[in-house]
Design a protein around this motif. Structure first.
Motif: not given
Length: 218
Positions: A96-97, A105-106, A111-112, A121-122
């Protein structure tokens, strides 16, 4: 004068709301899982080009949205006379990107990290998702691809509009942008389907997706 202004405001608001609603991608028809399609012996196999294949995603909340991509790690389709007969592909959930926040940026890593955590999504427990073709049909002039989508060990059948093109030994499948209801795959965080009294802190159940699958003749 005040009454006229309010009437004009109401009309503008109504038009804006209507246009926003029309812009929303249609939710994929979702039903219970069904048997996978089986190709004829004469079908030709095409293997996914993982560098060129991907899934684009977009998620929504009251204050805005986020978007990005997910990689397809492997897969193949069986094609007969230019039409897909069967196939499957694996989605690498750890890939996931986030693309709407600059990588340096932090907020991007935050978020990722949240999306790959047990809240969403574990990925540690469920590193992959899978799509298995169950059929293809024509509905109102559109080619509809149906398949079992398995995510977090929950499987539902979805039907999505796609276009396919053959260029020599390369097949390209592109879906229209569509939505799925994440609650049907037990992705619960911030969902009104599972929690009450969220106020404006909820996150929409609908996730927009667009699939691009490029495959080379085996």
């Amino acid at each position: 004068m005040k009454t006229s202004f309010l009437k004009i405001f109401a009309v503008v608001a109504l038009v804006t709301f209507t246009n926003c609603g029309n812009d929303k991608a249609k939710e994929a028809e979702t039903t219970e899982a069904t048997e996978a399609a089986v190709a004829e012996a004469t079908a030709v196999t095409f293997n996914a080009n993982t560098e060129s294949s991907m899934i684009e995603w977009k998620g929504f909340k009251p204050t805005g949205s986020h978007n990005g991509t997910i990689s397809i790690s492997e897969g193949s389709v069986s094609v007969n006379n230019g039409a897909i007969e069967s196939g499957n592909f694996t989605i690498d959930m750890s890939s996931i990107v986030v693309t709407d926040i600059p990588a340096e940026e932090e907020g991007n890593a935050k978020l990722r990290g949240h999306l790959t955590s047990a809240d969403f999504f574990d990925v540690e427990k469920f590193p992959t998702a899978k799509f298995e073709v169950t059929g293809i049909s024509t509905v109102e002039g559109k080619t509809m691809l149906s398949g079992n989508l398995t995510m977090k060990e929950k499987t539902n059948n979805i039907s999505i509009p796609v276009t396919t093109a053959m260029e020599g030994d390369i097949m390209k499948l592109t879906s229209e942008t569509f939505t799925i209801d994440r609650s049907k795959w037990n992705v619960q965080y911030g969902s009104k389907s599972f929690f009450d009294n969220l106020g404006d802190s909820f996150i929409n159940d609908d996730i927009e997706l667009k699939v691009t699958l490029v495959a080379n003749k085996a």
